[in-house]
Design an enzyme around this catalytic site. Structure first.
Site, short mmCIF file in Angstrom:
data_model
loop_
_atom_site.label_atom_id
_atom_site.label_comp_id
_atom_site.label_asym_id
_atom_site.label_seq_id
_atom_site.Cartn_x
_atom_site.Cartn_y
_atom_site.Cartn_z
CB CYS A 2 -0.93 0.02 1.19
SG CYS A 2 -2.17 -1.23 1.03
NE ARG A 28 4.64 1.82 -0.01
CZ ARG A 28 5.68 1.54 0.77
NH1 ARG A 28 6.99 1.67 0.55
NH2 ARG A 28 5.39 1.06 1.92
CD1 TRP A 73 0.15 -6.09 -3.14
CD2 TRP A 73 -0.14 -6.63 -1.13
NE1 TRP A 73 0.43 -7.23 -3.09
CE2 TRP A 73 0.28 -7.66 -1.73
CE3 TRP A 73 -0.35 -6.81 0.25
CZ2 TRP A 73 0.52 -9.07 -1.25
CZ3 TRP A 73 -0.18 -8.05 1.02
CH2 TRP A 73 0.26 -9.18 0.20
CG ASN A 99 1.48 0.57 4.49
OD1 ASN A 99 1.07 -0.70 4.18
ND2 ASN A 99 2.62 0.97 4.40
N GLY A 100 -0.78 -1.40 6.42
CA GLY A 100 -0.76 -2.27 7.27
C GLY A 100 -1.86 -3.02 7.70
CD GLU A 496 17.45 -12.99 -7.51
OE1 GLU A 496 16.70 -13.18 -6.49
OE2 GLU A 496 16.96 -11.71 -8.04
CE LYS A 500 14.13 -10.66 -9.77
NZ LYS A 500 14.86 -10.46 -8.60
CD GLU A 503 10.21 -10.86 -8.63
OE1 GLU A 503 9.43 -10.44 -7.75
OE2 GLU A 503 11.36 -10.73 -8.61
CG HIS A 519 20.29 -36.53 -4.31
ND1 HIS A 519 20.83 -37.62 -3.86
CD2 HIS A 519 21.16 -35.65 -4.49
CE1 HIS A 519 22.02 -37.68 -3.84
NE2 HIS A 519 22.44 -36.17 -4.37
CE LYS A 613 11.76 -2.23 -5.40
NZ LYS A 613 12.39 -3.62 -5.75
#
Ligand code: F6R
Length: 618
Positions: A2, A28, A73, A99-100, A496, A500, A503, A519, A613
């Protein structure tokens, strides 16, 4: 998660201003948006689902000097127009953005319902304006009402509130970020004397105070960077009240005033913009031609101090989330291979359980681009409670993590706005590699290696190279699965790479340690399954080639990312030879590939679904 942005001051186009500024915080959250502007005694509120980036800001051109705006968000309640912020009190006089998470909202809502409050949304946020309304009836003082309401909340939050009967903007934070931007007029304030720190809005270190024209309050600096570089940081448990001329910071619990300094930040508007690039992600990948060198350019004294702290600590832990966590994991190999030193990596969300190992002599190194990630902050607090020392490697100066740590190293990558982290990762890797070299009493060699690597990356990222990766993305864009393998520091880079690709392109990608595939996961390999092998010129090259062979024998198509071409490769993505810095160069073509995979598959790489983000919730 947010984005919130508010303004109060002399400008009369506050509505347009907050909408435009909020577009810079879209990373955000981008499922819905909303705006409230105070025009005299009237409140204009609009909210909707979709992206703030698509909203025409001229629609908010009311004559008003106070406005707030939000980009969401979703956490509590689906993505609907009703759940979008701002939320209002019953009488419609109070508007709040948030936000939160207010964790005890159900209890507060049921108490308020008994008092006759009617709720329209499914959100936790909606209890905030109603509780403020209830408190306002009692106190008749807006700021006092906000404070009393905050005293009831449990959880992490940042809020911005306005009231039709008040000319102030009131904000409070506990756990989620909020930063104040100060807009000064170009003329000195004749009523103010010579310097000093007596007024919260005074400018430390200047001989004459400048008059203030307005205040911005936002989750992050890019919202107001176009208007000012002067900021004041709110700490956790603080609130702020401003009428656009003056500002008062205070402790939410005690109500006591808190003095604040003004700080000049060094980011420029240009750094925070896309320029000629179509997306931030590609711009930030290209920024690496310079940003890694900025990370390397650390004060020698600082790096040696960190090396000394690691030497003296009884146990060093490296902690981060997601991509930053992969930098920490790579550093385990840097410290082992370069400095023969054992350090422990733990994902920040798992670190809470490590407190059993922590002592006051332990050292915690946290790595975070945003400096606001909730799980990292929690890990720091766990360590601090044990008396351990905390060093933060961050990108955002003045962020909560930077301010709460005992010492910091900045990676100086400049603003990173694409949700997918790229240049922050390579900056983090560079700083961690420098520390490993310093620990081995070889800082100069480390610096030389990194600067040579920067020059090689500059050459590598030429238009022909990028075009080849774009063509390769076209070639594999319809694949359903992609596997990436690596060993040593290329193992975290394989993980990583998977992050990438997943996402931004939504292709199912998974990273493995080269030797681990046989394995179990090798059962997934079929004729033609694309497998990327990240390889360097090092002690594990032969092992990696054997692992690639094992995959090829099961039909995999091997895409080698390596300084040398080997017979096992079906495709070769050439990278420069960078020795111990190979992880830094190997990940860059994968970033480019992930970007083009997203574009070729018709996805927006800057705003991947379900993500935001700066993850400020746990
Ligand atoms: C992935 C990504 C995330 C972040 C993670 C930590 O591309 O960006 O995995 O790395 O959310 O964020 P910071 O570094 O801000 O603590």
């Amino acid at each position: 998660m947010c984005g919130i942005f508010g303004y109060v001051g002399d400008r009369r186009n506050a509505g347009t201003l907050v909408v435009e500024g909020l577009k810079n915080l879209e990373y955000r959250g981008y499922d819905s948006w909303g705006v409230a502007c105070k025009d005299g005694g009237a409140l204009h509120v609009r909210k909707d689902i979709g992206r703030i980036g698509n909203v025409d800001s001229s629609e908010f051109d009311h004559d008003c000097g106070i406005a707030i705006a939000h980009t969401r968000w979703a956490t509590h309640g689906g993505v609907t127009q009703i759940n979008a912020h701002p939320h209002l009190s019953c009488d419609g006089t109070i508007a709040v953005i948030h936000n939160g998470i207010v964790e005890n909202y159900e209890k507060i809502r049921s108490d308020l319902k008994k008092k006759g409050h009617v709720f329209l949304s499914e959100t936790d946020t909606e209890v905030i304006p109603h509780l403020i309304e209830e408190e306002y009836r009692r106190t008749k003082d807006f700021a006092a009402a906000v404070r009393s309401a905050c005293l009831r909340f449990e959880g992490r939050y940042a809020i911005l509130a306005l009231h039709t009967e008040s000319n102030t903007l009131v904000a409070a934070r506990t756990g989620s970020p909020l930063i104040v931007g100060v807009e000064h007029s170009s003329t000195p304030n004749p009523s103010s004397g010579g310097g000093g720190e007596t007024s919260p809005s005074s400018r430390g270190g200047r001989s004459r105070r400048m008059e203030v024209n307005g205040y911005f309050i936002a989750s992050d600096i890019p919202a107001f960077l176009e208007h000012t570089n002067t900021v004041q940081y709110l700490d956790d448990g603080e609130m702020v009240v401003t009428d656009g001329k003056g500002i008062l910071f205070s402790d939410i619990q005690t109500g006591r005033e808190r003095p604040k300094r003004e700080v000049e930040i060094t980011w420029s508007v240009e750094q925070a913009q896309k320029g000629d690039f179509e997306h931030y992600m590609l711009k930030e990948i290209m920024d690496q031609k310079e940003s890694i060198a900025r990370a390397v350019n650390q004060s020698e004294e600082q790096i040696l101090k960190v090396a000394k702290a690691i030497r003296e600590a009884k146990g060093t832990f490296l902690v981060g989330c997601g991509t930053a966590g992969k930098a920490c994991m790579a550093a385990e190999y840097f410290f082992s291979v370069i400095a023969e030193k054992h350090v422990n990596f733990a994902p920040a969300s798992e670190f809470k359980l490590y407190h059993h190992f922590l002592k006051s002599e332990s050292l915690l190194i946290v790595v975070s681009q945003s400096g606001e990630t909730a799980d990292v902050l929690e890990a720091m607090r766990v360590a601090k409670a044990k008396g351990s020392t905390v060093l933060a490697i961050v990108n955002v100066e003045g962020s909560t993590i930077a301010r709460e740590a005992d010492s910091i190293l900045l990676i100086n990558a400049g603003p990173e706005r694409a949700v997918a982290s790229t240049k922050a990762l390579t900056g983090q890797l560079a700083v961690l590699l420098l520390i490993a070299y310093a620990l081995a009493d070889n800082l100069r060699e480390g610096r030389m290696l990194l600067l040579e690597t920067c020059a090689k990356i500059n050459d590598m990222l030429n238009p022909r190279y990028v075009e080849r990766l774009r063509d390769f993305a076209e070639h594999i864009k319809n694949e359903e699965d992609l596997y990436i393998i690596g060993k040593s520091w290329n193992y975290p880079m394989a993980l990583e790479s998977a992050i990438k690709i997943q996402e931004v392109s939504y292709v199912h990608a998974e990273g493995f340690a080269g030797g681990e595939l046989k394995h179990g996961p090798i059962a997934l390999i079929e004729e033609g399954t694309p497998c990327i092998a990240l390889i360097g010129n090092d002690e594990v090259t032969q092992d990696m080639l054997s692992n690639a062979m094992e995959l090829k024998a099961r039909g995999a198509s091997i895409i080698g990312v390596s300084p040398e071409r080997y017979g096992v490769f079906d495709e070769w993505i050439k990278v420069p030879n960078a020795g111990a810095a190979q992880a830094i160069v190997n990940i860059i073509p994968i970033q480019v590939l992930a970007y083009f995979l997203a574009v070729k598959r018709g996805k927006d790489p800057d705003m991947p679904r379900n993500l935001a983000k700066s993850v400020t919730v746990k």
